[in-house]
Design a protein around this motif. Structure first.
Motif, mmCIF file in Angstrom:
data_model
loop_
_atom_site.group_PDB
_atom_site.id
_atom_site.type_symbol
_atom_site.label_atom_id
_atom_site.label_comp_id
_atom_site.label_asym_id
_atom_site.label_seq_id
_atom_site.Cartn_x
_atom_site.Cartn_y
_atom_site.Cartn_z
ATOM 1 N N THR A 47 0.869 -1.169 0.000
ATOM 2 C CA THR A 47 0.000 0.000 0.000
ATOM 3 C C THR A 47 0.910 1.225 0.000
ATOM 4 O O THR A 47 1.127 1.868 1.009
ATOM 5 C CB THR A 47 -0.885 0.018 1.249
ATOM 6 N N GLY A 48 1.470 1.484 -1.129
ATOM 7 C CA GLY A 48 2.497 2.521 -1.209
ATOM 8 C C GLY A 48 1.962 3.926 -1.000
ATOM 9 O O GLY A 48 0.976 4.296 -1.584
ATOM 10 N N TYR A 49 2.588 4.631 -0.115
ATOM 11 C CA TYR A 49 2.273 6.047 0.003
ATOM 12 C C TYR A 49 3.595 6.796 0.036
ATOM 13 O O TYR A 49 4.601 6.307 0.511
ATOM 14 C CB TYR A 49 1.433 6.367 1.242
ATOM 15 N N LEU A 50 3.551 7.966 -0.500
ATOM 16 C CA LEU A 50 4.803 8.682 -0.675
ATOM 17 C C LEU A 50 5.249 9.359 0.612
ATOM 18 O O LEU A 50 4.460 9.993 1.295
ATOM 19 C CB LEU A 50 4.644 9.751 -1.764
ATOM 20 N N PHE A 51 6.486 9.189 0.917
ATOM 21 C CA PHE A 51 7.063 9.910 2.032
ATOM 22 C C PHE A 51 7.468 11.293 1.556
ATOM 23 O O PHE A 51 7.961 11.435 0.446
ATOM 24 C CB PHE A 51 8.332 9.207 2.523
ATOM 25 N N SER A 52 7.266 12.245 2.391
ATOM 26 C CA SER A 52 7.721 13.582 2.001
ATOM 27 C C SER A 52 9.103 13.834 2.556
ATOM 28 O O SER A 52 9.621 14.920 2.484
ATOM 29 C CB SER A 52 6.763 14.622 2.553
ATOM 30 N N THR A 53 9.683 12.790 3.143
ATOM 31 C CA THR A 53 10.940 13.018 3.848
ATOM 32 C C THR A 53 12.171 12.638 3.048
ATOM 33 O O THR A 53 13.261 12.631 3.560
ATOM 34 C CB THR A 53 10.937 12.228 5.156
ATOM 35 N N PHE A 54 11.990 12.316 1.799
ATOM 36 C CA PHE A 54 13.143 12.047 0.954
ATOM 37 C C PHE A 54 13.519 13.277 0.167
ATOM 38 O O PHE A 54 12.655 13.959 -0.377
ATOM 39 C CB PHE A 54 12.832 10.955 -0.064
ATOM 40 N N MET A 55 14.770 13.528 0.107
ATOM 41 C CA MET A 55 15.237 14.567 -0.782
ATOM 42 C C MET A 55 15.795 13.799 -1.971
ATOM 43 O O MET A 55 16.848 13.178 -1.885
ATOM 44 C CB MET A 55 16.323 15.390 -0.111
ATOM 45 N N LEU A 56 15.043 13.778 -3.029
ATOM 46 C CA LEU A 56 15.439 12.920 -4.140
ATOM 47 C C LEU A 56 15.741 13.741 -5.365
ATOM 48 O O LEU A 56 14.970 14.591 -5.771
ATOM 49 C CB LEU A 56 14.296 11.948 -4.437
ATOM 50 N N ASN A 57 16.885 13.503 -5.897
ATOM 51 C CA ASN A 57 17.251 14.167 -7.132
ATOM 52 C C ASN A 57 17.791 13.093 -8.048
ATOM 53 O O ASN A 57 18.617 12.296 -7.651
ATOM 54 C CB ASN A 57 18.325 15.224 -6.820
ATOM 55 N N ALA A 58 17.298 13.098 -9.234
ATOM 56 C CA ALA A 58 17.699 12.032 -10.152
ATOM 57 C C ALA A 58 19.201 11.958 -10.325
ATOM 58 O O ALA A 58 19.758 10.913 -10.620
ATOM 59 C CB ALA A 58 17.025 12.241 -11.489
ATOM 60 N N ALA A 59 19.860 13.086 -10.152
ATOM 61 C CA ALA A 59 21.302 13.088 -10.412
ATOM 62 C C ALA A 59 22.129 12.804 -9.173
ATOM 63 O O ALA A 59 23.329 12.664 -9.247
ATOM 64 C CB ALA A 59 21.695 14.432 -10.979
ATOM 65 N N SER A 60 21.491 12.760 -8.008
ATOM 66 C CA SER A 60 22.300 12.567 -6.807
ATOM 67 C C SER A 60 21.742 11.435 -5.964
ATOM 68 O O SER A 60 20.732 10.830 -6.284
ATOM 69 C CB SER A 60 22.312 13.857 -5.985
ATOM 70 N N ALA A 61 22.425 11.177 -4.812
ATOM 71 C CA ALA A 61 22.011 10.070 -3.958
ATOM 72 C C ALA A 61 20.797 10.454 -3.118
ATOM 73 O O ALA A 61 20.535 11.622 -2.873
ATOM 74 C CB ALA A 61 23.171 9.694 -3.058
ATOM 75 N N VAL A 62 20.078 9.431 -2.671
ATOM 76 C CA VAL A 62 18.917 9.651 -1.805
ATOM 77 C C VAL A 62 19.400 10.107 -0.438
ATOM 78 O O VAL A 62 20.266 9.506 0.162
ATOM 79 C CB VAL A 62 18.126 8.333 -1.652
ATOM 80 N N ASN A 78 15.810 0.869 -8.987
ATOM 81 C CA ASN A 78 15.282 1.695 -10.064
ATOM 82 C C ASN A 78 16.234 2.861 -10.313
ATOM 83 O O ASN A 78 16.666 3.520 -9.366
ATOM 84 C CB ASN A 78 13.890 2.213 -9.699
ATOM 85 N N PRO A 79 16.539 3.133 -11.571
ATOM 86 C CA PRO A 79 17.517 4.195 -11.854
ATOM 87 C C PRO A 79 17.110 5.567 -11.326
ATOM 88 O O PRO A 79 17.955 6.414 -11.081
ATOM 89 C CB PRO A 79 17.601 4.199 -13.380
ATOM 90 N N GLU A 80 15.833 5.776 -11.126
ATOM 91 C CA GLU A 80 15.422 7.087 -10.617
ATOM 92 C C GLU A 80 15.676 7.237 -9.126
ATOM 93 O O GLU A 80 15.757 8.345 -8.615
ATOM 94 C CB GLU A 80 13.947 7.331 -10.917
ATOM 95 N N VAL A 81 15.752 6.136 -8.420
ATOM 96 C CA VAL A 81 16.071 6.229 -6.992
ATOM 97 C C VAL A 81 17.561 6.525 -6.849
ATOM 98 O O VAL A 81 17.970 7.360 -6.053
ATOM 99 C CB VAL A 81 15.712 4.909 -6.258
ATOM 100 N N GLY A 82 18.345 5.869 -7.660
ATOM 101 C CA GLY A 82 19.790 6.101 -7.614
ATOM 102 C C GLY A 82 20.404 5.476 -6.382
ATOM 103 O O GLY A 82 19.744 4.746 -5.644
ATOM 104 N N SER A 83 21.657 5.775 -6.141
ATOM 105 C CA SER A 83 22.342 5.186 -4.988
ATOM 106 C C SER A 83 21.831 5.823 -3.705
ATOM 107 O O SER A 83 21.511 7.007 -3.675
ATOM 108 C CB SER A 83 23.838 5.434 -5.084
ATOM 109 N N LEU A 84 21.780 5.022 -2.647
ATOM 110 C CA LEU A 84 21.426 5.564 -1.343
ATOM 111 C C LEU A 84 22.689 6.156 -0.723
ATOM 112 O O LEU A 84 23.747 5.537 -0.764
ATOM 113 C CB LEU A 84 20.871 4.466 -0.438
ATOM 114 N N ALA A 85 22.541 7.354 -0.119
ATOM 115 C CA ALA A 85 23.708 7.962 0.530
ATOM 116 C C ALA A 85 24.128 7.092 1.703
ATOM 117 O O ALA A 85 23.280 6.568 2.420
ATOM 118 C CB ALA A 85 23.356 9.359 1.002
ATOM 119 N N PRO A 86 25.436 6.915 1.892
ATOM 120 C CA PRO A 86 25.882 5.958 2.906
ATOM 121 C C PRO A 86 25.700 6.414 4.350
ATOM 122 O O PRO A 86 25.849 5.616 5.252
ATOM 123 C CB PRO A 86 27.377 5.793 2.580
ATOM 124 N N ASP A 87 25.349 7.696 4.573
ATOM 125 C CA ASP A 87 25.329 8.184 5.952
ATOM 126 C C ASP A 87 24.252 7.535 6.829
ATOM 127 O O ASP A 87 24.430 7.404 8.031
ATOM 128 C CB ASP A 87 25.207 9.719 5.993
#
Lengths: 554, 258
Positions: free
Chosen positions: A7-22, A347-356
């Protein structure tokens, strides 16, 4: 992997940019904030209830902690914000190579137990420099190892504040400055009031928070992914194999992450195959890291100091068994976040997760309820606090007990020593806070040196000091100097590499003497030098040999 | 009188009964520990063989023709598929130079597979405006962005024989580059074989290919079994030493020495 609909709902807590890490986006979140504030108040309350009455309470918790309690404290003290939040990132980014850290950081406890724990407790001192100063009958060595202890504690603490800052920012929307200030005030409050006694009691509570907050999302993720969720530590094996073989899109078409992407993944054997060339890591590095981390674990002063808090040598031994079991619970679980993080971010749009904070990102992408993710943040803060508190006590004890009392003011009263311990705690906290606020990348990178540094300095002194009465003051000085020299060489090349300066044989040295693993050669060299010089110089005094035989090995 | 006693102790020459037993126990446990940790990894190293993924085998079959410009349409499609397989690997994200070479290869082959010049020319414009939209994107759910993405997928996926819902199809709009689409630079051609070999060759053996409790065996051994072994070794040591103390009548009393 079977089909399952989220039951997917979107989190507003991601800063997502296609060109950078989550990454995480800060902002006040009521539920997680209440959890976080509650645990902060709890830590201070526990500190108030366990006030240190004398120096024995402050340095060694009155030597009154039970085996299981001490085991929990060992585990909690050991598991820092970095290992809680970011250890999964090692496997996420470099696959099988990341497991070298899991093995190194746990295997070292076997060495610690069978070579040292009981003997250290039997020797009956308060701190690592205290043991070295007495065993090698040298004030100079006491001062040197006290300085090493303080340095390691400082470097380590600074790294922890990064984790505290990240979580405070995410939960409360505070910036790094205020996060660091609040974090310092809370940890300082209970450490200063209660010393090792309250710190240890808090560590037990912190362990429970750490492990519960870490395991709940794992059960939920494994259940949602439809792997064997009753024992996620085994159940995720199928996920690893799925990553290696790939999950085709049709099989995953109905499964979406919190961003609405399905869980298809292309075959990625590099995730699990040993020392895969694409990760840039080699067989040698794997072995050297494991070896260095193991010796480093057995040589870290704040780890060694935990054996002084139990009543008997027997309790020291059993506390390691419990401590390692408690640590392993988390280390068995950490790769699960890495595996699910890999699939959820394929998925390529998620990209790499930041390691922090890969653990938090994975939980969020997996649609775990925000309150559970908040609990995860509380676990991360607990992990950071327990490590910082242990380090502050180790560092301040080295200052007040080993420098002030044993070197400069041997006639000081217990009250004066307590006062000095508290002043040292405040001083260390202030230094760490200021260093953290400077956000110097180099300092965080230097934390990497702490393990190898401990492995080439403290570990050989303890190993030979316990097991060979022939090791004497001059041998110890030679061994310690060798260890420090190897550290300086490695550090120089490491800093030069980071600063873009090219030194002779730069690439060669950076590879063979990397900051995470220079102990593979440094520790044997330090031990060798200690032995050679000891054999060439006058024997260890009779009283010390007698003490070793009669008190430590009988 | 007391001076006559030796009071020298060494791990290898224990002078008390307890230290002899302890030494023997330590040697046995250290051997088990060392062989289990390092011995297994050495065995893994000895047994492993660089094993190519199927994709690499396909790539090597078509590469010479693609490089020489003699590739058939089928070979070009296979080539694009191979490049997409590597572009989908997350380990690539940290290597922008390698990614750029792969982007160039994919963009060029897709462009080359377009039916005619007019389609090609429009396609460059379409990719260029998509790149611009993506660089300014603030919400992945932006309807215009989603529709532009779908349009590119619908156009390219059939050419590459991909289902439009597949992950490789989803990679296409994100990995195509308008710059350099018309040519595959010599520099990138020189790099490509090395990149493909690097990402599509893995150290494998019977230890990595055997599945145990769902895990590749070596992964289970290192990530799960070794930790269990460490706890067990610690338990055995503590248990045995307690037994030795009990047998010898040693009562380990609490003490404080300062």
């Amino acid at each position: 992997m079977k089909k399952i609909i989220f039951t997917g709902y979107l989190f507003s807590t991601f800063m997502l940019n296609a060109a950078s890490a989550v990454k995480l986006e800060g902002g006040f979140k009521v539920g997680p904030a209440i959890i976080l504030i509650t645990i902060l108040v709890l830590f201070i309350a526990v500190g108030l209830m366990n006030r240190a009455k004398d120096t024995s309470d402050y340095y060694a918790a009155g030597r009154s902690i039970s085996r299981v309690g001490s085991g929990m404290a060992i585990a909690s003290n050991w598991m820092s914000a970095a290992s809680f939040l970011g250890m999964a990132a090692l496997m996420y980014g470099s696959g099988y190579h990341g497991l070298s850290y899991v093995v190194g950081w746990t295997g070292g406890y076997v060495l610690l137990l069978i070579l040292m724990a009981g003997q250290i407790r039997k020797y009956g001192k308060y701190t690592a420099p205290d043991f070295i100063g007495d065993r090698y009958y040298s004030q100079g060595l006491r001062v040197a190892t006290a300085c090493v202890t303080i340095l390691i504690s400082l470097a380590y603490c600074v790294g922890q504040f990064g984790g505290i800052g990240l979580m405070f920012k995410w939960v409360m929307g505070l910036d790094f400055f205020w996060s660091t200030v609040i974090g310092s005030v809370v940890v300082l409050a209970y450490t200063m009031i209660s010393g090792m006694l309250g710190v240890t009691k808090n560590m037990m509570i912190q362990y429970v928070i750490i492990i519960v907050s870490f395991l709940i999302p794992l059960f939920m993720l494994t259940f949602k992914f439809d792997y064997f969720w009753l024992l996620p530590q085994i159940g995720y094996g199928a996920a690893v194999t799925d990553i290696v073989n790939g999950i085709p899109a049709p099989a995953a078409a109905d499964m979406i992450n919190s961003l609405g992407h399905d869980f298809a993944i292309l075959p990625s054997p590099e995730y699990a195959m040993p020392w895969d060339a694409s990760t840039g890591q080699t067989f040698f590095q794997w072995m050297a890291i494991v070896f260095s981390l193991m010796l480093g674990t057995a040589g870290l002063p704040h780890v060694i100091q935990r054996f002084y808090i139990v009543p008997r040598a027997r309790d020291a031994r059993w506390s390691v068994v419990w401590g390692l079991f408690f640590i392993s619970l988390l280390y068995w679980s950490s790769p699960i976040f890495s595996a699910f993080g890999k699939i959820l971010s394929s998925n390529p749009e998620v990209g790499s997760l930041a390691p922090d904070a890969i653990v938090v990102y994975t939980a969020q992408l997996g649609n775990i309820h925000p309150l559970i993710v908040g609990l995860l943040a509380a676990g991360a803060v607990s992990a950071a606090f327990s490590t910082v508190a242990g380090l502050l006590v180790a560092g301040s004890s080295a200052f007040s007990h080993d420098l002030y009392f044993k070197v400069f003011r041997p006639d000081s009263t217990p009250k004066q020593q307590m006062m000095m311990a508290r002043i040292a705690t405040v001083l260390m906290a202030v230094i760490v806070t200021v260093m953290s606020m400077m956000e110097l990348a180099l300092i965080a990178q230097l934390v990497a040196l702490a393990f190898s540094f401990a492995a080439v300095t403290i570990f050989p002194l303890f190993l030979l000091g316990i097991w060979w009465s022939g090791s004497n003051k001059k041998g110890a000085i030679a061994g310690l100097s060798t260890g420090i020299l190897v550290t300086i060489v490695s550090m120089t090349y490491f800093i030069a590499g980071k600063s873009g300066v090219v030194l002779p044989a730069q690439e060669f040295m950076n590879y063979w003497l990397g900051p995470w693993y220079f102990a593979w050669i440094g520790a044997p060299l330090a031990i060798f030098m200690n032995i050679i010089v000891s054999l060439m110089t006058e024997e260890t005094p009779y009283e010390i040999r007698k003490f070793l035989v009669e008190k430590v090995h009988t | 009188m007391e001076e006559q006693k030796d009071y020298r102790i060494s791990f290898f020459k224990p002078t008390t009964e307890f230290s002899k037993i302890n030494r023997n126990l330590v040697i046995v446990l250290i051997l088990i520990w060392g062989i289990s940790v390092f011995g297994f990894q050495i065995l893994l190293r000895i047994m492993e063989k660089p094993t190519p993924e199927k994709t690499l085998v396909t790539f090597e079959r078509v590469w010479e023709n693609v490089k020489a410009g003699n590739a058939s349409t089928e070979e070009k499609v296979e080539f694009a598929d191979c490049v997409l397989s590597v572009l989908g690997k997350s380990t690539l994200a940290a290597k922008p130079d390698k990614k750029a070479a792969l982007n160039n290869a994919l963009s060029w082959v897709v462009y080359d597979l377009m039916a005619n010049d007019s389609l090609r020319s429009n396609f460059i414009g379409e990719i260029s405006s998509f790149e611009k939209r993506r660089s300014e994107l603030s919400d992945l759910k932006d309807p215009e962005y989603v529709s532009a993405k779908a349009e590119i997928i619908n156009k390219v996926a059939p050419i590459l024989n991909l289902e439009d819902y597949s992950l490789k199809a989803k990679l296409i709009p994100l990995e195509l580059r308008s710059a350099g689409m018309e040519s595959f630079s010599q520099e990138n051609k020189d790099k490509l074989h090395g990149i493909m070999s690097l990402y599509l060759t893995h150290n494998q053996s019977v230890l990595t290919d055997t599945v145990f409790l769902g895990f590749p065996f070596h992964y289970f051994y290192t990530a799960v079994f070794l930790l269990i072994l460490f706890v067990v070794l610690c338990w055995i040591y503590s248990f045995m030493i307690d037994r030795v103390h009990t047998r010898m009548g040693n009562f380990d009393k609490p003490k404080v020495t300062n």
